[in-house]
Design a protein around this motif. Structure first.
Motif, PDB file in Angstrom:
ATOM      1  N   GLY A 103      41.850  24.546  29.485  1.00  0.00           N
ATOM      2  CA  GLY A 103      41.583  24.354  28.064  1.00  0.00           C
ATOM      3  C   GLY A 103      40.317  25.044  27.607  1.00  0.00           C
ATOM      4  N   GLN A 104      39.355  25.166  28.505  1.00  0.00           N
ATOM      5  CA  GLN A 104      38.081  25.803  28.153  1.00  0.00           C
ATOM      6  C   GLN A 104      38.186  27.326  28.099  1.00  0.00           C
ATOM      7  N   THR A 105      39.220  27.861  28.728  1.00  0.00           N
ATOM      8  CA  THR A 105      39.417  29.316  28.722  1.00  0.00           C
ATOM      9  C   THR A 105      39.909  29.762  27.353  1.00  0.00           C
ATOM     10  N   LYS A 106      39.229  30.728  26.754  1.00  0.00           N
ATOM     11  CA  LYS A 106      39.600  31.206  25.429  1.00  0.00           C
ATOM     12  C   LYS A 106      40.712  32.255  25.529  1.00  0.00           C
ATOM     13  N   SER A 107      41.678  32.169  24.618  1.00  0.00           N
ATOM     14  CA  SER A 107      42.742  33.181  24.588  1.00  0.00           C
ATOM     15  C   SER A 107      42.183  34.477  23.998  1.00  0.00           C
ATOM     16  N   GLU A 108      42.615  35.597  24.542  1.00  0.00           N
ATOM     17  CA  GLU A 108      42.088  36.904  24.106  1.00  0.00           C
ATOM     18  C   GLU A 108      42.491  37.209  22.670  1.00  0.00           C
ATOM     19  N   GLU A 109      43.710  36.809  22.261  1.00  0.00           N
ATOM     20  CA  GLU A 109      44.214  37.163  20.933  1.00  0.00           C
ATOM     21  C   GLU A 109      43.489  36.393  19.831  1.00  0.00           C
ATOM     22  N   GLU A 110      43.410  35.058  19.984  1.00  0.00           N
ATOM     23  CA  GLU A 110      42.887  34.219  18.902  1.00  0.00           C
ATOM     24  C   GLU A 110      41.409  33.873  19.076  1.00  0.00           C
ATOM     25  N   GLY A 111      40.927  33.969  20.328  1.00  0.00           N
ATOM     26  CA  GLY A 111      39.551  33.549  20.572  1.00  0.00           C
ATOM     27  C   GLY A 111      39.388  32.055  20.562  1.00  0.00           C
ATOM     28  N   GLU A 112      40.510  31.316  20.615  1.00  0.00           N
ATOM     29  CA  GLU A 112      40.475  29.854  20.624  1.00  0.00           C
ATOM     30  C   GLU A 112      40.808  29.352  22.022  1.00  0.00           C
ATOM     31  N   SER A 113      40.610  28.049  22.240  1.00  0.00           N
ATOM     32  CA  SER A 113      40.947  27.461  23.533  1.00  0.00           C
ATOM     33  C   SER A 113      42.433  27.628  23.812  1.00  0.00           C
ATOM     34  N   ASN A 114      42.774  27.838  25.082  1.00  0.00           N
ATOM     35  CA  ASN A 114      44.184  27.912  25.463  1.00  0.00           C
ATOM     36  C   ASN A 114      44.902  26.639  25.054  1.00  0.00           C
ATOM     37  N   PHE A 115      46.159  26.786  24.706  1.00  0.00           N
ATOM     38  CA  PHE A 115      46.955  25.632  24.283  1.00  0.00           C
ATOM     39  C   PHE A 115      47.380  24.849  25.520  1.00  0.00           C
ATOM     40  N   ILE A 116      46.938  23.605  25.626  1.00  0.00           N
ATOM     41  CA  ILE A 116      47.209  22.814  26.838  1.00  0.00           C
ATOM     42  C   ILE A 116      48.035  21.559  26.569  1.00  0.00           C
ATOM     43  N   LEU A 117      48.366  21.295  25.302  1.00  0.00           N
ATOM     44  CA  LEU A 117      49.034  20.035  24.990  1.00  0.00           C
ATOM     45  C   LEU A 117      50.369  19.898  25.713  1.00  0.00           C
ATOM     46  N   GLY A 118      51.121  20.997  25.794  1.00  0.00           N
ATOM     47  CA  GLY A 118      52.409  20.955  26.489  1.00  0.00           C
ATOM     48  C   GLY A 118      52.228  20.655  27.963  1.00  0.00           C
ATOM     49  N   ASP A 119      51.273  21.342  28.591  1.00  0.00           N
ATOM     50  CA  ASP A 119      50.990  21.100  30.015  1.00  0.00           C
ATOM     51  C   ASP A 119      50.527  19.665  30.246  1.00  0.00           C
ATOM     52  N   LEU A 120      49.666  19.187  29.352  1.00  0.00           N
ATOM     53  CA  LEU A 120      49.123  17.836  29.498  1.00  0.00           C
ATOM     54  C   LEU A 120      50.231  16.789  29.397  1.00  0.00           C
ATOM     55  N   ALA A 121      51.123  16.962  28.432  1.00  0.00           N
ATOM     56  CA  ALA A 121      52.246  16.023  28.279  1.00  0.00           C
ATOM     57  C   ALA A 121      53.115  16.027  29.530  1.00  0.00           C
ATOM     58  N   ASN A 122      53.347  17.207  30.092  1.00  0.00           N
ATOM     59  CA  ASN A 122      54.165  17.312  31.308  1.00  0.00           C
ATOM     60  C   ASN A 122      53.493  16.628  32.495  1.00  0.00           C
ATOM     61  N   ILE A 123      52.183  16.800  32.596  1.00  0.00           N
ATOM     62  CA  ILE A 123      51.450  16.188  33.704  1.00  0.00           C
ATOM     63  C   ILE A 123      51.543  14.667  33.646  1.00  0.00           C
ATOM     64  N   LEU A 124      51.297  14.100  32.459  1.00  0.00           N
ATOM     65  CA  LEU A 124      51.367  12.643  32.312  1.00  0.00           C
ATOM     66  C   LEU A 124      52.768  12.139  32.624  1.00  0.00           C
ATOM     67  N   ASN A 125      53.757  12.918  32.235  1.00  0.00           N
ATOM     68  CA  ASN A 125      55.146  12.562  32.535  1.00  0.00           C
ATOM     69  C   ASN A 125      55.414  12.657  34.038  1.00  0.00           C
ATOM     70  N   HIS A 126      54.849  13.669  34.696  1.00  0.00           N
ATOM     71  CA  HIS A 126      55.046  13.857  36.137  1.00  0.00           C
ATOM     72  C   HIS A 126      54.427  12.719  36.939  1.00  0.00           C
ATOM     73  N   ILE A 127      53.292  12.197  36.468  1.00  0.00           N
ATOM     74  CA  ILE A 127      52.671  11.058  37.159  1.00  0.00           C
ATOM     75  C   ILE A 127      53.642   9.888  37.207  1.00  0.00           C
ATOM     76  N   GLU A 128      54.275   9.615  36.064  1.00  0.00           N
ATOM     77  CA  GLU A 128      55.248   8.530  36.004  1.00  0.00           C
ATOM     78  C   GLU A 128      56.455   8.837  36.885  1.00  0.00           C
ATOM     79  N   GLN A 129      56.945  10.065  36.821  1.00  0.00           N
ATOM     80  CA  GLN A 129      58.130  10.444  37.592  1.00  0.00           C
ATOM     81  C   GLN A 129      57.881  10.413  39.095  1.00  0.00           C
ATOM     82  N   SER A 130      56.639  10.649  39.497  1.00  0.00           N
ATOM     83  CA  SER A 130      56.331  10.673  40.932  1.00  0.00           C
ATOM     84  C   SER A 130      56.555   9.315  41.590  1.00  0.00           C
ATOM     85  N   THR A 131      56.622   8.264  40.783  1.00  0.00           N
ATOM     86  CA  THR A 131      56.773   6.913  41.334  1.00  0.00           C
ATOM     87  C   THR A 131      58.221   6.435  41.338  1.00  0.00           C
TER      88      THR A 131
END
Length: 525
Positions: A103-131
């Motif tokens: 998230g702290q890495t800036k995208s070259e095109e926009e100069g904004e933080s990389n978009f991480i919301l999709g990855d974050l949602a998947n990670i939280l879902n994976h934690i639940e699925q792992s059980t």
């Protein structure tokens, strides 16, 4: 960690919550900030455990190459061990610090933080699925469902939402949770602090999920009297689980924690709270459902029971309940508009023969008639389970200013011939918005209960005959006389003082009149 360092951690977390909330409702932001703290905890727990497993191989978890055959083999072995030991699993790239780094890495095109919301949602879902399919599945199922990363409450645009979440994660990432320090439950205590802070600003809603620590401490000390270990502790309206965890602080060990909670969001909070306090997933069983209508632990009896049920809540009072083992022996059901005694009956049903239960109630429970009076009489006259009645000050609970009381029940009482009444209603520190029980006030209540002390205008041991003579009315002033006689007034002295005042007034009036005459103006009287 010192007390000062602990306080600083608590303040750091609360400052993050306040500074990043923006215009979002406190209840909504609570779910995000507490959820992310929990995710960070799981990540650090996972990495710490994996590093221990990899120590002999001279590598660390984040250095594993997940694309290589050797790396995949390590991951499979670590996953199996982690699920068994911790109850969940996270891959190296799913760790909290890794998603922050992306998230702290800036995208070259926009100069904004990389978009991480999709990855974050998947990670939280994976934690639940792992059980899934494991013993811990129920404890992690839908645990992160209240963290909606698509919500417009986070921002008007996807970019704004992403920027806010990245900022929150960045701030949390710099805080050291010190999980290696197993002696100090630093993070668990900080989590409790945050829950309490959110509760203090939540108004009436706070009662749904949090009992003030001062009251929790009293309940916990009452039910652990004379014990250093507990086989089980149960809270039928467990909220965030804080009361269960408070009981654990009063003894060396609690083998198992049980609870039930109606509100889904609060139920999730309770499970997170348990795990954050390092309670192993096999040692707690928290269920989500209506305790009175759909009890989840009917076959169990508990050594300690604590509860702060909703005051005068409504329930079905369905006639079918009269055949329910929890209520059948009483012959009457608690009224549909006031479920207080239904909760008491439910708790008594679950109480072990060697157990103690302490429940917070509104004062009306002590004296109302009808079905409630009938149930009260049965508990005292027929069962002799009531051990103590403790009156608390007004305005110490979130969301209500009414005075409350604690009822203590035991099935095998050491003092079966009397009931202890304590009036602690005037022993508190007055606050601007809320009154507070001081440590000295708590200590006095607990000592009086444990030693069954009698103190004028504070406590009294009423015989069962006295309670019967009062028709099982438990209103505390019937037993603890707090009447304070007023000092005698010397009317002769008052008369002489008034006479002297009138003389002084007449003298002053004459002086003022003389001045007015000299100034050639009218007198003011």
């Amino acid at each position: 960690m010192s007390a000062e360092q602990k306080r600083q951690l608590e303040q750091q977390l609360w400052n993050i919550a306040n500074s990043l909330r923006g215009k979002m409702d406190a209840d909504d932001f609570r779910d995000y900030i507490l959820g992310f703290i929990f995710y960070k905890y799981l990540s650090e727990k996972m990495e710490l455990y994996a590093n221990q497993l990899l120590a002999e191989d001279g590598t660390t978890y984040v250095k594993l190459n997940e694309q290589s055959e050797e790396g995949r083999a390590f991951l499979e072995a670590i996953k199996e061990e982690s699920i068994q030991k911790l109850g969940f699993f996270l891959k190296p790239f799913e760790l909290f610090k890794e998603i922050v780094r992306r998230g702290q890495t800036k995208s070259e095109e926009e100069g904004e933080s990389n978009f991480i919301l999709g990855d974050l949602a998947n990670i939280l879902n994976h934690i639940e699925q792992s059980t899934m399919g494991t013993d811990s599945e129920e404890d992690f199922n839908r645990l992160f469902e209240d963290i909606d990363l698509t919500s417009s409450k986070l921002g008007r645009t996807e970019s704004a939402k992403n920027a806010l979440i990245v900022k929150v994660l960045e701030h949390l990432n710099v805080i050291d949770f010190q999980l290696e320090n197993i002696e100090a439950d630093v993070l668990g205590d900080a989590y409790e602090y945050l829950i309490g802070q959110f509760a203090s600003g939540a108004g009436k809603k706070a009662g749904e999920f949090y009992t003030p620590q001062q009251v929790s401490k009293i309940l916990a000390k009452l039910v652990t009297t004379g014990k250093t270990k507990l086989k089980s502790v149960y809270d039928p309206t467990c909220g965030s689980g804080s009361l269960l965890l408070r009981v654990a602080k009063e003894v060396k060990e609690v083998s198992n924690f049980y609870g039930q909670e109606l509100n889904r969001t609060t139920y999730n909070l309770a499970r997170m709270n348990m795990i954050l306090h390092d309670v192993h997933y096999r040692k707690f069983d928290i269920r989500q459902d209506d305790t009175l209508e759909h009890p989840q632990h009917l076959d169990k009896r508990f050594e300690a029971i604590v509860a702060n049920p909703p005051f005068s809540a409504q329930w079905s009072a369905n006639p079918l309940h009269i055949s329910d083992d929890r209520f059948s022996q009483y012959g009457r059901l608690a009224p549909g508009s006031k479920a207080d005694f239904a909760f008491v009956q439910h708790m008594v049903h679950h109480l072990a023969e060697n157990g103690t239960m302490a429940v917070v109630i509104a004062h009306g429970v002590l004296f109302r008639g009808g079905a409630e009076g009938h149930i009260r009489e049965h508990l005292i006259a027929d069962k002799n389970y009531l051990d103590a009645v403790i009156g608390l000050p007004a305005n110490i609970f979130y969301g209500t200013s009414i005075p409350t009381a604690i009822l203590v029940f035991k099935k095998c009482r050491e003092n079966p011939n009397d009931i202890l009444f304590i009036d602690a209603s005037t022993h508190y520190e007055k606050g601007k918005n809320q009154n507070t029980l001081r440590d000295s006030d708590i200590g006095k209540i607990v000592q009086t209960y444990r030693e069954r002390l009698v103190e004028e205008k504070y406590s009294y041991r009423a015989t069962l005959e006295e309670v019967k003579a009062s028709e099982y009315n438990l209103n505390i002033p019937r037993y603890v006389d707090t009447f304070a006689e007023e000092e005698d007034i010397d009317l002769q002295q008052i008369a002489e003082q008034l006479k002297a005042l009138n003389t002084n007034i007449a003298s002053s009036d004459a002086t003022i009149a003389a001045f007015c005459q000299q100034l050639n103006i009218a007198t003011p009287f």
